[in-house]
Design a protein around this motif. Sequence first.
Motif, PDB file in Angstrom:
ATOM      1  N   THR A 271      24.621 -34.047 -49.072  1.00 40.29           N
ATOM      2  CA  THR A 271      23.308 -34.063 -48.433  1.00 40.29           C
ATOM      3  C   THR A 271      23.062 -34.909 -47.195  1.00 40.29           C
ATOM      4  N   ASP A 303      23.059 -25.070 -47.497  1.00 36.62           N
ATOM      5  CA  ASP A 303      22.606 -24.430 -48.731  1.00 36.62           C
ATOM      6  C   ASP A 303      21.335 -25.036 -49.465  1.00 36.62           C
ATOM      7  N   PRO A 305      18.819 -25.373 -52.361  1.00 40.24           N
ATOM      8  CA  PRO A 305      18.996 -24.871 -53.869  1.00 40.24           C
ATOM      9  C   PRO A 305      17.413 -24.434 -54.045  1.00 40.24           C
ATOM     10  N   ASP A 307      14.537 -23.235 -57.437  1.00 32.93           N
ATOM     11  CA  ASP A 307      14.155 -23.354 -58.869  1.00 32.93           C
ATOM     12  C   ASP A 307      14.725 -21.949 -59.652  1.00 32.93           C
ATOM     13  N   GLU A 313      12.385 -22.078 -53.243  1.00 34.55           N
ATOM     14  CA  GLU A 313      13.080 -23.182 -52.631  1.00 34.55           C
ATOM     15  C   GLU A 313      12.967 -24.486 -52.806  1.00 34.55           C
ATOM     16  N   GLN A 314      13.881 -25.409 -53.017  1.00 31.72           N
ATOM     17  CA  GLN A 314      13.481 -26.857 -53.150  1.00 31.72           C
ATOM     18  C   GLN A 314      14.178 -27.655 -51.736  1.00 31.72           C
ATOM     19  N   LYS A 318      21.969 -29.138 -48.914  1.00 31.10           N
ATOM     20  CA  LYS A 318      23.482 -29.678 -48.923  1.00 31.10           C
ATOM     21  C   LYS A 318      24.171 -28.850 -47.878  1.00 31.10           C
ATOM     22  N   ALA A 390      22.356 -18.794 -53.585  1.00 34.75           N
ATOM     23  CA  ALA A 390      22.674 -20.084 -52.838  1.00 34.75           C
ATOM     24  C   ALA A 390      23.554 -20.752 -54.074  1.00 34.75           C
ATOM     25  N   TYR A 392      24.265 -23.831 -56.199  1.00 32.10           N
ATOM     26  CA  TYR A 392      23.202 -24.587 -57.139  1.00 32.10           C
ATOM     27  C   TYR A 392      23.731 -26.021 -57.472  1.00 32.10           C
ATOM     28  N   PHE A 393      22.789 -26.928 -56.966  1.00 37.69           N
ATOM     29  CA  PHE A 393      23.109 -28.450 -57.495  1.00 37.69           C
ATOM     30  C   PHE A 393      22.032 -29.270 -57.889  1.00 37.69           C
ATOM     31  N   GLN A 394      22.075 -29.630 -59.226  1.00 39.41           N
ATOM     32  CA  GLN A 394      21.126 -30.419 -59.698  1.00 39.41           C
ATOM     33  C   GLN A 394      21.393 -31.669 -59.763  1.00 39.41           C
ATOM     34  N   GLN A 404      26.241 -28.447 -61.286  1.00 39.22           N
ATOM     35  CA  GLN A 404      26.584 -27.721 -59.967  1.00 39.22           C
ATOM     36  C   GLN A 404      27.173 -26.276 -60.434  1.00 39.22           C
TER      37      GLN A 404
END
Length: 482
Positions: A271, A303, A305, A307, A313-314, A318, A390, A392-394, A404
């Motif tokens: 990030t 990228d 991420p 929902d 989109e959030q 990253k 995309a 994804y990372f949480q 991830q």
Amino acid sequence: MPDDFPFHGRRFHADQFARLLRQTKPSLVVVQGRRRIGKSAFVRHCGQTYGDHYLKFEGLGPREGIGKAEQLACFAEQLAAQTSLPKMTLESWPQAFQTLATVLPQKGKTVLLLDEISWMAIGDPDFAGHLKIAWDNLFSRRKDLVVVLCGSMSSWIEANLLNSAGFVGRCSWVFTLPPMPLPECIPFWRGKASRIPVLEKIKTLAVTGGVPRYLEEIDPAQTAEQNIHRLCFDPGGLLFREFDDLFSSVFSRRADRYREICRALGGPSKTLTELSRDRDVGRGGIVTEALAELESAGFITSDLPFDPSTGTEQRSAKYRLSDNYTRFYLRYVDPERKRIAKGLFRQRALETLPQWDTLMGLQFENLVLSNRDALLRLIELGNTPILNAAPYFQGKTLRKEACQIDLLLRTKKSLYVVEIKLRGRIDHSCITDLQEKIRKLKLPKGTPCRTVLVYQGELDPGIADEDYFDYLVPFERMFESG
């Protein structure tokens, strides 16, 4: 692309270009893309294939002492070489454009390429304004003319053309030429392509990506290791010398800072906050501006991420180093640069280079992500609207565990969870790992979730027998034409 190398691929973009030439009106086109991606070769091919006349003018590369006078003198030389005019002294860009307009062919479709437009503008802050006036009063009055503005410095194009009030509504087509799709890479191995193992191709593409200028250097008679050693670890090799020229010509005085940002992105994606902690890349607005320029120039990808339940989109993006050559160079060539230059670097098996398997995994992911259309076709989504797609990372929170996922695809009806694996042998852990990731997503009950494995390597028999994955996609299928 050199004249002696047959042009191939770019079918979609070529069809779009041909459509412009069929129209009975002038067109202004802006082409962007990473350096060496083949922008000039593409325009030349289209101009010579679909047009009756083709003219090209290119700016001088930036160096100390280059200014408006030198750019105009270069323009005058190219004007004399391509028209009936003698070489003359040009005092200003309005004069240069006026002179060019008087000698454009009177009949037939003409393609006029102004290449490396940001270099051409060196020394004249009003260059874009002069060009806009020339388009309005000279070039746009020729119904059979297509003017193409091309450049690698996307930030200049964005600021002076695409985001300029003067050019609003004037561009018929703006596009970025991407790396060559995997099926279009195959001809670079020529007649030997069918006999070269998939892993050999992957190793080569892990260094070259889909950059045609680099792919042209492939010797199909050599192994991937031999090609990579010749190109990267020999002091005369193209890809040993390429990096400094590439960054200096595109980013000029900012090249060192941008190199450090790419170095910081050499591993997993980060990030903005994570990047700003690195003391070598700067802070705040400096990093934000650099990331935007690196992305527009085709070296990194942001990228965003989303929902998984809705596709919305959030906020926190990253950034990953999506240019395979840059990562390979910074990881393995740059640290040995002095030894290589002295001819002291001994050949060694690529697999013995530090963290080779990790790097190959990242490069392999890049190849899959940059060829997403081919993957969509193989999992029967080629004609399905995609709400979002995309990596994804949480992040870990009080209510969620860290997670991830290599690639997440959201359609209106289903979620597709894609695992990307490059290993000699792929065992049952790929199933348990993905099951755990899906559990951490905490999807609403009843959410349709499809599973996909894109892989290169030998699958344990039990993986197919268990029938867990909805789609098993061997990487070699991504080389197939759609």
